[in-house]
Enzyme design. Structure first.
Site, PDB file in Angstrom:
ATOM      1  CE  LYS A   1      -3.312   6.582 -29.953  1.00 17.05           C
ATOM      2  NZ  LYS A   1      -3.761   5.800 -28.787  1.00 17.05           N
TER       3      LYS A   1
ATOM      4  CB  SER B   1      -1.840   6.996 -25.555  1.00 20.31           C
ATOM      5  OG  SER B   1      -2.642   6.031 -26.261  1.00 20.31           O
TER       6      SER B   1
ATOM      7  CB  SER C   1      -5.476   5.066 -24.769  1.00 28.12           C
ATOM      8  OG  SER C   1      -4.394   4.829 -23.906  1.00 28.12           O
TER       9      SER C   1
END
Length: 488
Positions: A79, A154, A178
Protein backbone atom coordinates in the site's frame (compact mmCIF):
# COMPACT_ATOMS: atom_id res chain seq x y z
CA UNK A 1 -4.02 -23.14 -13.33
CA UNK A 2 -1.93 -20.16 -14.44
CA UNK A 3 1.13 -19.28 -12.34
CA UNK A 4 -0.30 -15.94 -11.22
CA UNK A 5 -3.46 -17.66 -9.93
CA UNK A 6 -1.64 -19.75 -7.34
CA UNK A 7 -1.22 -19.03 -3.64
CA UNK A 8 1.98 -18.16 -1.78
CA UNK A 9 2.36 -21.64 -0.34
CA UNK A 10 1.87 -23.20 -3.79
CA UNK A 11 4.40 -21.05 -5.66
CA UNK A 12 6.84 -21.21 -2.75
CA UNK A 13 6.83 -25.00 -3.05
CA UNK A 14 7.39 -24.70 -6.82
CA UNK A 15 10.33 -22.34 -6.29
CA UNK A 16 11.99 -24.55 -3.69
CA UNK A 17 11.49 -27.61 -5.90
CA UNK A 18 13.13 -25.63 -8.73
CA UNK A 19 10.13 -26.13 -11.00
CA UNK A 20 10.40 -22.44 -11.80
CA UNK A 21 12.78 -19.58 -11.00
CA UNK A 22 11.81 -16.38 -9.24
CA UNK A 23 12.74 -14.37 -12.35
CA UNK A 24 10.41 -16.52 -14.47
CA UNK A 25 7.65 -16.22 -11.88
CA UNK A 26 8.09 -12.46 -11.55
CA UNK A 27 8.05 -11.96 -15.32
CA UNK A 28 4.81 -13.96 -15.54
CA UNK A 29 3.22 -11.89 -12.77
CA UNK A 30 4.41 -8.59 -14.28
CA UNK A 31 3.02 -9.59 -17.69
CA UNK A 32 -0.37 -10.37 -16.15
CA UNK A 33 -0.20 -7.17 -14.06
CA UNK A 34 0.26 -5.07 -17.19
CA UNK A 35 -2.50 -6.94 -19.01
CA UNK A 36 -5.19 -6.29 -16.41
CA UNK A 37 -3.97 -3.00 -14.93
CA UNK A 38 -5.88 -0.80 -17.44
CA UNK A 39 -9.08 -2.47 -16.20
CA UNK A 40 -8.53 -2.41 -12.43
CA UNK A 41 -5.95 0.38 -11.88
CA UNK A 42 -4.49 -1.13 -8.71
CA UNK A 43 -1.11 0.62 -8.74
CA UNK A 44 0.07 4.18 -8.33
CA UNK A 45 3.71 3.21 -8.85
CA UNK A 46 4.95 0.02 -10.51
CA UNK A 47 8.51 -1.19 -9.90
CA UNK A 48 9.27 -3.84 -12.54
CA UNK A 49 13.03 -3.19 -12.68
CA UNK A 50 13.43 -3.37 -8.91
CA UNK A 51 11.22 -6.48 -8.84
CA UNK A 52 13.35 -8.33 -11.40
CA UNK A 53 16.54 -7.38 -9.56
CA UNK A 54 15.06 -8.69 -6.30
CA UNK A 55 13.95 -11.86 -8.10
CA UNK A 56 17.50 -12.44 -9.38
CA UNK A 57 18.80 -12.13 -5.81
CA UNK A 58 16.09 -14.53 -4.63
CA UNK A 59 17.19 -17.06 -7.24
CA UNK A 60 20.70 -16.96 -5.77
CA UNK A 61 19.24 -17.78 -2.34
CA UNK A 62 17.13 -20.55 -3.82
CA UNK A 63 20.17 -22.01 -5.59
CA UNK A 64 22.19 -22.04 -2.35
CA UNK A 65 19.29 -23.45 -0.34
CA UNK A 66 20.14 -21.13 2.55
CA UNK A 67 18.01 -18.53 4.37
CA UNK A 68 14.88 -19.64 2.55
CA UNK A 69 11.43 -18.52 3.70
CA UNK A 70 7.93 -19.00 2.28
CA UNK A 71 8.38 -15.59 0.60
CA UNK A 72 11.73 -16.10 -1.11
CA UNK A 73 11.16 -15.04 -4.70
CA UNK A 74 7.40 -14.42 -4.32
CA UNK A 75 5.90 -11.20 -5.84
CA UNK A 76 3.83 -9.04 -3.47
CA UNK A 77 2.40 -5.49 -3.45
CA UNK A 78 2.53 -2.71 -0.86
CA UNK A 79 0.00 0.00 0.00
CA UNK A 80 1.25 3.43 -0.94
CA UNK A 81 1.46 4.73 2.63
CA UNK A 82 4.22 2.32 3.66
CA UNK A 83 7.67 3.78 3.17
CA UNK A 84 9.96 1.96 0.75
CA UNK A 85 13.45 3.39 0.40
CA UNK A 86 13.85 5.32 -2.85
CA UNK A 87 10.38 4.38 -4.14
CA UNK A 88 7.75 7.08 -4.63
CA UNK A 89 5.30 6.94 -1.72
CA UNK A 90 2.36 9.28 -2.24
CA UNK A 91 -0.32 8.26 0.29
CA UNK A 92 -2.74 8.72 -2.61
CA UNK A 93 -2.28 12.50 -2.30
CA UNK A 94 -0.89 15.35 -4.40
CA UNK A 95 0.73 16.54 -1.17
CA UNK A 96 3.31 13.73 -1.44
CA UNK A 97 3.32 13.30 -5.21
CA UNK A 98 7.11 13.21 -5.52
CA UNK A 99 8.08 11.97 -2.05
CA UNK A 100 10.71 9.22 -1.97
CA UNK A 101 11.42 7.98 1.58
CA UNK A 102 15.04 7.55 2.68
CA UNK A 103 14.22 4.36 4.62
CA UNK A 104 12.00 1.26 4.64
CA UNK A 105 9.02 0.72 6.90
CA UNK A 106 9.70 -2.15 9.31
CA UNK A 107 7.13 -4.40 7.61
CA UNK A 108 8.67 -3.68 4.21
CA UNK A 109 12.13 -4.40 5.56
CA UNK A 110 10.98 -7.69 7.11
CA UNK A 111 9.47 -8.87 3.84
CA UNK A 112 12.58 -7.76 1.96
CA UNK A 113 14.72 -9.73 4.41
CA UNK A 114 12.44 -12.72 3.81
CA UNK A 115 13.22 -12.48 0.09
CA UNK A 116 9.86 -11.18 -1.12
CA UNK A 117 9.69 -9.35 -4.46
CA UNK A 118 7.71 -6.09 -4.46
CA UNK A 119 6.05 -5.26 -7.79
CA UNK A 120 4.79 -1.81 -6.77
CA UNK A 121 2.83 0.57 -4.55
CA UNK A 122 -0.94 0.27 -4.60
CA UNK A 123 -3.66 2.89 -4.95
CA UNK A 124 -5.59 4.06 -1.90
CA UNK A 125 -8.00 6.66 -0.60
CA UNK A 126 -6.06 9.85 0.09
CA UNK A 127 -4.26 9.52 3.44
CA UNK A 128 -6.40 6.39 4.00
CA UNK A 129 -9.53 8.51 4.40
CA UNK A 130 -12.34 6.72 2.60
CA UNK A 131 -14.23 3.46 2.14
CA UNK A 132 -14.18 3.13 -1.64
CA UNK A 133 -10.75 4.30 -2.97
CA UNK A 134 -12.62 7.11 -4.74
CA UNK A 135 -10.75 9.86 -2.85
CA UNK A 136 -7.36 8.97 -4.38
CA UNK A 137 -5.79 11.95 -6.12
CA UNK A 138 -4.64 9.71 -8.98
CA UNK A 139 -7.22 7.19 -10.16
CA UNK A 140 -10.27 5.12 -9.26
CA UNK A 141 -9.45 1.48 -8.60
CA UNK A 142 -12.13 -0.90 -9.88
CA UNK A 143 -13.48 -4.06 -8.29
CA UNK A 144 -12.36 -7.13 -10.30
CA UNK A 145 -15.73 -8.81 -9.61
CA UNK A 146 -17.58 -5.96 -11.33
CA UNK A 147 -15.60 -3.11 -12.85
CA UNK A 148 -18.55 -0.75 -12.38
CA UNK A 149 -18.25 -1.19 -8.61
CA UNK A 150 -15.81 0.09 -5.99
CA UNK A 151 -13.30 -2.29 -4.34
CA UNK A 152 -13.83 -0.80 -0.90
CA UNK A 153 -11.23 1.27 0.88
CA UNK A 154 -9.02 2.74 1.88
CA UNK A 155 -6.79 -0.19 0.83
CA UNK A 156 -8.66 -0.77 -2.43
CA UNK A 157 -5.55 -1.07 -4.59
CA UNK A 158 -3.98 -3.61 -2.25
CA UNK A 159 -7.18 -5.67 -2.37
CA UNK A 160 -7.58 -5.60 -6.14
CA UNK A 161 -3.92 -6.39 -6.76
CA UNK A 162 -4.46 -9.74 -5.02
CA UNK A 163 -8.01 -10.36 -6.24
CA UNK A 164 -6.94 -9.74 -9.85
CA UNK A 165 -3.83 -11.94 -9.38
CA UNK A 166 -1.39 -9.07 -9.89
CA UNK A 167 0.44 -10.13 -6.71
CA UNK A 168 0.26 -13.18 -4.46
CA UNK A 169 -0.36 -11.04 -1.37
CA UNK A 170 -0.28 -7.41 -0.36
CA UNK A 171 0.04 -5.17 2.65
CA UNK A 172 -2.67 -2.71 3.63
CA UNK A 173 -3.52 -0.58 6.62
CA UNK A 174 -6.69 -0.66 8.70
CA UNK A 175 -7.81 2.42 10.69
CA UNK A 176 -11.55 1.73 10.73
CA UNK A 177 -11.91 -1.33 8.51
CA UNK A 178 -9.64 -0.48 5.59
CA UNK A 179 -8.31 -4.04 5.26
CA UNK A 180 -11.37 -6.06 6.25
CA UNK A 181 -13.97 -4.11 4.25
CA UNK A 182 -12.14 -4.23 0.87
CA UNK A 183 -11.22 -7.87 1.56
CA UNK A 184 -14.93 -8.62 1.94
CA UNK A 185 -15.87 -6.67 -1.21
CA UNK A 186 -13.13 -8.33 -3.28
CA UNK A 187 -13.46 -11.91 -2.05
CA UNK A 188 -10.21 -12.11 -0.08
CA UNK A 189 -8.90 -12.93 3.37
CA UNK A 190 -7.95 -9.70 5.14
CA UNK A 191 -6.55 -9.37 8.66
CA UNK A 192 -6.27 -6.42 11.01
CA UNK A 193 -3.89 -7.64 13.75
CA UNK A 194 -4.07 -6.50 17.36
CA UNK A 195 -2.83 -2.95 17.84
CA UNK A 196 0.86 -3.34 18.72
CA UNK A 197 1.26 -6.78 17.13
CA UNK A 198 2.78 -5.33 13.93
CA UNK A 199 5.18 -2.37 13.90
CA UNK A 200 3.80 0.90 12.52
CA UNK A 201 7.28 2.34 11.94
CA UNK A 202 7.33 3.73 8.41
CA UNK A 203 3.54 3.91 8.13
CA UNK A 204 2.41 7.41 7.13
CA UNK A 205 -0.09 8.08 9.88
CA UNK A 206 -3.79 8.87 9.63
CA UNK A 207 -4.89 8.20 13.23
CA UNK A 208 -2.04 6.87 15.32
CA UNK A 209 -4.05 5.10 18.02
CA UNK A 210 -6.16 3.28 15.42
CA UNK A 211 -3.86 2.51 12.44
CA UNK A 212 -2.65 -1.06 12.05
CA UNK A 213 -0.85 -2.82 9.19
CA UNK A 214 -2.04 -6.20 7.94
CA UNK A 215 -2.18 -8.56 4.94
CA UNK A 216 -4.51 -9.36 2.05
CA UNK A 217 -4.22 -12.95 0.84
CA UNK A 218 -6.01 -15.50 -1.32
CA UNK A 219 -6.54 -17.96 1.52
CA UNK A 220 -6.11 -18.34 5.28
CA UNK A 221 -2.83 -20.27 5.10
CA UNK A 222 -1.21 -17.42 3.19
CA UNK A 223 -2.61 -15.00 5.79
CA UNK A 224 -0.91 -16.98 8.57
CA UNK A 225 2.36 -16.90 6.62
CA UNK A 226 2.15 -13.15 6.06
CA UNK A 227 1.39 -12.40 9.70
CA UNK A 228 4.30 -14.60 10.79
CA UNK A 229 6.61 -12.56 8.57
CA UNK A 230 5.57 -9.07 9.71
CA UNK A 231 4.56 -9.58 13.38
CA UNK A 232 6.80 -9.01 16.36
CA UNK A 233 8.25 -6.33 18.58
CA UNK A 234 10.11 -3.40 17.03
CA UNK A 235 12.18 -1.01 19.12
CA UNK A 236 11.65 1.69 16.49
CA UNK A 237 7.92 1.81 17.32
CA UNK A 238 7.00 2.81 20.88
CA UNK A 239 3.53 1.29 20.45
CA UNK A 240 4.90 -2.08 19.35
CA UNK A 241 4.14 -4.71 22.00
CA UNK A 242 6.88 -7.04 23.30
CA UNK A 243 4.61 -10.08 22.97
CA UNK A 244 5.84 -13.45 21.67
CA UNK A 245 4.70 -14.42 18.16
CA UNK A 246 3.20 -17.93 18.07
CA UNK A 247 3.49 -20.48 15.27
CA UNK A 248 0.39 -19.34 13.39
CA UNK A 249 0.62 -22.10 10.80
CA UNK A 250 0.58 -24.84 13.41
CA UNK A 251 -2.13 -23.18 15.50
CA UNK A 252 -4.31 -22.63 12.42
CA UNK A 253 -4.73 -26.34 11.74
CA UNK A 254 -6.09 -27.26 15.18
CA UNK A 255 -9.74 -28.33 15.51
CA UNK A 256 -12.45 -25.82 16.43
CA UNK A 257 -14.49 -28.45 18.23
CA UNK A 258 -15.76 -26.88 21.46
CA UNK A 259 -14.79 -23.36 20.35
CA UNK A 260 -17.29 -20.83 21.67
CA UNK A 261 -18.48 -18.42 18.96
CA UNK A 262 -20.39 -15.31 20.04
CA UNK A 263 -23.09 -13.75 17.86
CA UNK A 264 -23.86 -10.12 18.84
CA UNK A 265 -27.45 -9.15 18.09
CA UNK A 266 -26.34 -5.53 17.55
CA UNK A 267 -24.49 -6.59 14.36
CA UNK A 268 -27.64 -7.92 12.68
CA UNK A 269 -29.84 -4.79 12.56
CA UNK A 270 -33.03 -4.41 10.54
CA UNK A 271 -31.20 -2.37 7.89
CA UNK A 272 -28.63 -5.09 7.14
CA UNK A 273 -28.62 -6.19 3.50
CA UNK A 274 -30.59 -9.48 3.59
CA UNK A 275 -28.16 -11.24 1.25
CA UNK A 276 -25.30 -10.37 3.59
CA UNK A 277 -27.26 -11.46 6.65
CA UNK A 278 -28.23 -14.79 5.11
CA UNK A 279 -24.68 -15.57 3.93
CA UNK A 280 -23.18 -14.80 7.35
CA UNK A 281 -25.81 -16.86 9.17
CA UNK A 282 -25.07 -19.82 6.87
CA UNK A 283 -21.36 -19.41 7.62
CA UNK A 284 -22.09 -19.46 11.36
CA UNK A 285 -24.12 -22.65 10.85
CA UNK A 286 -21.15 -24.19 9.09
CA UNK A 287 -18.93 -23.38 12.07
CA UNK A 288 -21.48 -25.12 14.27
CA UNK A 289 -21.28 -28.20 12.01
CA UNK A 290 -17.53 -28.17 12.55
CA UNK A 291 -18.08 -28.51 16.31
CA UNK A 292 -18.14 -24.89 17.44
CA UNK A 293 -20.63 -23.81 20.09
CA UNK A 294 -22.80 -20.83 19.16
CA UNK A 295 -23.74 -18.33 21.88
CA UNK A 296 -25.63 -15.04 21.69
CA UNK A 297 -23.74 -12.11 23.20
CA UNK A 298 -24.53 -8.43 23.58
CA UNK A 299 -22.32 -5.43 22.80
CA UNK A 300 -24.74 -2.65 23.81
CA UNK A 301 -22.39 0.30 23.26
CA UNK A 302 -20.99 -0.92 19.91
CA UNK A 303 -23.64 1.01 17.89
CA UNK A 304 -21.99 4.19 19.22
CA UNK A 305 -18.63 3.10 17.80
CA UNK A 306 -19.13 4.83 14.47
CA UNK A 307 -19.91 8.19 16.10
CA UNK A 308 -16.95 7.86 18.49
CA UNK A 309 -14.65 6.87 15.64
CA UNK A 310 -15.58 9.92 13.57
CA UNK A 311 -14.56 12.14 16.46
CA UNK A 312 -11.38 10.28 17.44
CA UNK A 313 -9.98 9.57 13.96
CA UNK A 314 -10.42 13.12 12.53
CA UNK A 315 -8.99 14.57 15.74
CA UNK A 316 -5.83 12.51 15.38
CA UNK A 317 -5.72 13.26 11.66
CA UNK A 318 -5.93 16.98 12.40
CA UNK A 319 -2.78 16.63 14.49
CA UNK A 320 -0.90 14.23 12.21
CA UNK A 321 -1.53 16.15 9.00
CA UNK A 322 -0.39 19.47 10.47
CA UNK A 323 3.15 18.52 9.37
CA UNK A 324 2.21 19.04 5.70
CA UNK A 325 2.81 22.76 5.63
CA UNK A 326 5.01 23.26 2.57
CA UNK A 327 8.13 23.83 4.66
CA UNK A 328 9.84 20.53 5.43
CA UNK A 329 8.87 18.13 2.64
CA UNK A 330 6.12 17.44 0.14
CA UNK A 331 4.25 19.99 -1.95
CA UNK A 332 5.00 23.69 -1.63
CA UNK A 333 2.89 26.41 -3.25
CA UNK A 334 4.63 29.81 -2.92
CA UNK A 335 2.87 32.74 -1.29
CA UNK A 336 3.67 36.35 -0.42
CA UNK A 337 4.12 35.38 3.23
CA UNK A 338 4.30 32.20 5.28
CA UNK A 339 0.60 32.16 6.18
CA UNK A 340 -0.36 32.45 2.51
CA UNK A 341 2.11 29.70 1.63
CA UNK A 342 0.59 27.39 4.28
CA UNK A 343 -2.90 28.14 3.04
CA UNK A 344 -2.18 27.69 -0.67
CA UNK A 345 -0.13 24.53 -0.10
CA UNK A 346 -2.80 22.81 1.94
CA UNK A 347 -5.60 23.96 -0.37
CA UNK A 348 -3.81 22.52 -3.41
CA UNK A 349 -2.33 19.44 -1.75
CA UNK A 350 -5.33 18.01 0.10
CA UNK A 351 -8.52 16.67 -1.44
CA UNK A 352 -12.02 17.43 -0.16
CA UNK A 353 -12.37 14.38 2.12
CA UNK A 354 -9.04 15.06 3.84
CA UNK A 355 -10.00 18.72 4.32
CA UNK A 356 -13.37 17.65 5.74
CA UNK A 357 -11.78 15.39 8.33
CA UNK A 358 -9.12 17.92 9.29
CA UNK A 359 -11.86 20.47 9.92
CA UNK A 360 -13.94 17.97 11.91
CA UNK A 361 -10.94 17.06 14.04
CA UNK A 362 -9.81 20.61 14.59
CA UNK A 363 -13.32 21.56 15.69
CA UNK A 364 -13.56 18.59 18.10
CA UNK A 365 -10.24 19.52 19.70
CA UNK A 366 -10.89 23.25 19.93
CA UNK A 367 -11.37 25.15 23.16
CA UNK A 368 -14.95 24.87 24.35
CA UNK A 369 -15.66 21.68 22.38
CA UNK A 370 -12.91 19.33 23.58
CA UNK A 371 -14.92 18.11 26.58
CA UNK A 372 -18.18 17.88 24.65
CA UNK A 373 -16.78 15.82 21.77
CA UNK A 374 -13.26 14.43 22.05
CA UNK A 375 -13.32 13.63 25.77
CA UNK A 376 -16.77 12.08 25.47
CA UNK A 377 -15.59 9.94 22.53
CA UNK A 378 -12.70 8.68 24.67
CA UNK A 379 -15.18 7.65 27.38
CA UNK A 380 -17.32 5.83 24.81
CA UNK A 381 -14.17 4.08 23.58
CA UNK A 382 -13.58 2.72 27.08
CA UNK A 383 -17.21 1.54 27.39
CA UNK A 384 -17.00 -0.29 24.05
CA UNK A 385 -13.79 -2.03 25.14
CA UNK A 386 -15.44 -3.08 28.38
CA UNK A 387 -18.36 -4.59 26.45
CA UNK A 388 -16.00 -6.68 24.33
CA UNK A 389 -14.01 -7.77 27.38
CA UNK A 390 -17.22 -8.89 29.07
CA UNK A 391 -18.31 -10.83 25.97
CA UNK A 392 -14.93 -12.55 25.72
CA UNK A 393 -15.35 -13.88 29.24
CA UNK A 394 -17.99 -16.19 27.71
CA UNK A 395 -16.76 -16.81 24.15
CA UNK A 396 -13.49 -17.34 22.27
CA UNK A 397 -14.35 -15.50 19.05
CA UNK A 398 -17.16 -13.24 17.81
CA UNK A 399 -18.69 -13.62 14.33
CA UNK A 400 -20.41 -10.78 12.43
CA UNK A 401 -20.84 -9.45 8.89
CA UNK A 402 -17.75 -7.57 7.68
CA UNK A 403 -19.66 -4.95 5.68
CA UNK A 404 -23.39 -4.15 5.62
CA UNK A 405 -23.57 -4.40 1.81
CA UNK A 406 -21.71 -5.97 -1.12
CA UNK A 407 -19.69 -3.63 -3.36
CA UNK A 408 -21.60 -0.55 -4.54
CA UNK A 409 -21.39 1.44 -7.77
CA UNK A 410 -18.99 4.33 -8.32
CA UNK A 411 -20.50 7.66 -7.27
CA UNK A 412 -23.33 5.99 -5.38
CA UNK A 413 -22.25 7.32 -1.98
CA UNK A 414 -19.74 10.10 -2.70
CA UNK A 415 -22.42 12.80 -2.45
CA UNK A 416 -23.50 11.61 0.99
CA UNK A 417 -20.51 11.29 3.37
CA UNK A 418 -22.66 9.82 6.17
CA UNK A 419 -23.85 7.03 3.88
CA UNK A 420 -20.21 6.28 3.01
CA UNK A 421 -19.17 6.32 6.67
CA UNK A 422 -21.91 3.78 7.47
CA UNK A 423 -20.11 1.21 5.29
CA UNK A 424 -17.63 0.88 8.20
CA UNK A 425 -20.29 0.36 10.86
CA UNK A 426 -19.27 -3.26 11.62
CA UNK A 427 -15.50 -2.68 11.54
CA UNK A 428 -14.70 0.58 13.35
CA UNK A 429 -15.33 -0.69 16.88
CA UNK A 430 -12.54 -3.25 16.47
CA UNK A 431 -10.03 -0.47 15.84
CA UNK A 432 -11.38 1.45 18.81
CA UNK A 433 -10.76 -1.57 21.07
CA UNK A 434 -7.42 -2.49 19.48
CA UNK A 435 -8.54 -6.12 19.09
CA UNK A 436 -7.82 -8.24 15.99
CA UNK A 437 -10.37 -8.79 13.22
CA UNK A 438 -10.33 -10.98 10.13
CA UNK A 439 -12.60 -11.15 7.08
CA UNK A 440 -13.01 -14.38 5.13
CA UNK A 441 -15.19 -14.94 2.01
CA UNK A 442 -18.54 -16.54 2.87
CA UNK A 443 -20.79 -16.08 -0.15
CA UNK A 444 -21.87 -14.21 -3.25
CA UNK A 445 -24.79 -11.85 -3.78
CA UNK A 446 -27.36 -12.53 -6.52
CA UNK A 447 -25.35 -10.20 -8.75
CA UNK A 448 -22.17 -12.18 -8.15
CA UNK A 449 -20.45 -9.87 -5.67
CA UNK A 450 -18.47 -11.28 -2.70
CA UNK A 451 -19.69 -11.22 0.92
CA UNK A 452 -17.41 -11.42 3.95
CA UNK A 453 -17.66 -13.02 7.39
CA UNK A 454 -15.86 -11.02 10.10
CA UNK A 455 -14.22 -12.84 13.00
CA UNK A 456 -13.19 -10.79 16.05
CA UNK A 457 -10.76 -12.10 18.66
CA UNK A 458 -9.17 -11.32 21.99
CA UNK A 459 -6.10 -9.10 21.95
CA UNK A 460 -3.03 -10.92 20.62
CA UNK A 461 -5.13 -14.02 19.87
CA UNK A 462 -4.89 -13.94 16.08
CA UNK A 463 -4.28 -17.70 16.27
CA UNK A 464 -7.93 -18.35 17.16
CA UNK A 465 -9.14 -16.16 14.30
CA UNK A 466 -6.93 -18.00 11.83
CA UNK A 467 -8.00 -21.39 13.22
CA UNK A 468 -11.69 -20.51 12.94
CA UNK A 469 -11.32 -19.05 9.45
CA UNK A 470 -9.26 -22.03 8.27
CA UNK A 471 -11.84 -24.53 9.53
CA UNK A 472 -14.58 -22.63 7.71
CA UNK A 473 -12.50 -22.27 4.56
CA UNK A 474 -11.71 -26.00 4.42
CA UNK A 475 -15.43 -26.78 4.46
CA UNK A 476 -16.39 -24.30 1.71
CA UNK A 477 -15.34 -23.25 -1.79
CA UNK A 478 -15.83 -19.47 -1.67
CA UNK A 479 -12.10 -18.68 -1.52
CA UNK A 480 -11.50 -20.63 -4.75
CA UNK A 481 -13.81 -18.49 -6.88
CA UNK A 482 -12.18 -16.01 -9.27
CA UNK A 483 -13.47 -12.65 -10.50
CA UNK A 484 -14.41 -12.08 -14.15
CA UNK A 485 -12.84 -8.62 -14.59
CA UNK A 486 -15.94 -7.55 -16.49
CA UNK A 487 -18.39 -4.68 -16.17
CA UNK A 488 -21.57 -6.57 -15.37
Amino acid sequence: MELHQKTIHEVSADLKAKKISSVELTKAVLAHLEKVEPKVQSFITKTPDEALAAAAEADKRLASGQNLTPFTGVPIAIKDLLCAKGVRTTCGSKMLENFKPPYDATVVDRLNQAGAVSVGKTNMDEFAMGSSTETSAYQKTRNPWNLACVPGGSSGGSATSVSADQAFASLGSDTGGSIRQPAALCGLVGLKPTYGRVSRYGLIAFASSLDQIGPFTKDVEDCALMLSAIAGHDRKDSTSAPVAVPDYLAEMKKSIKGLKVGIPKEFFPAGLNPEVGDAVKKAISELEKQGAEIHEVSLPTSPYGLAAYYVLAPSEASSNLARYDGVRYGLRVPGENIVEMYSKTRAAGFGSEVKRRIMLGTYALSSGYYDAYYLKALKVRRLIKQDYDKAFEKVDVIATPTAPNPAFKFGEKTGDPLSMYLEDIFTVSINITGMPGLSVPCGLSKTGLPIGLQLIGKSFDESTLLRTAYAYEQATEWHKLKPTLKDS
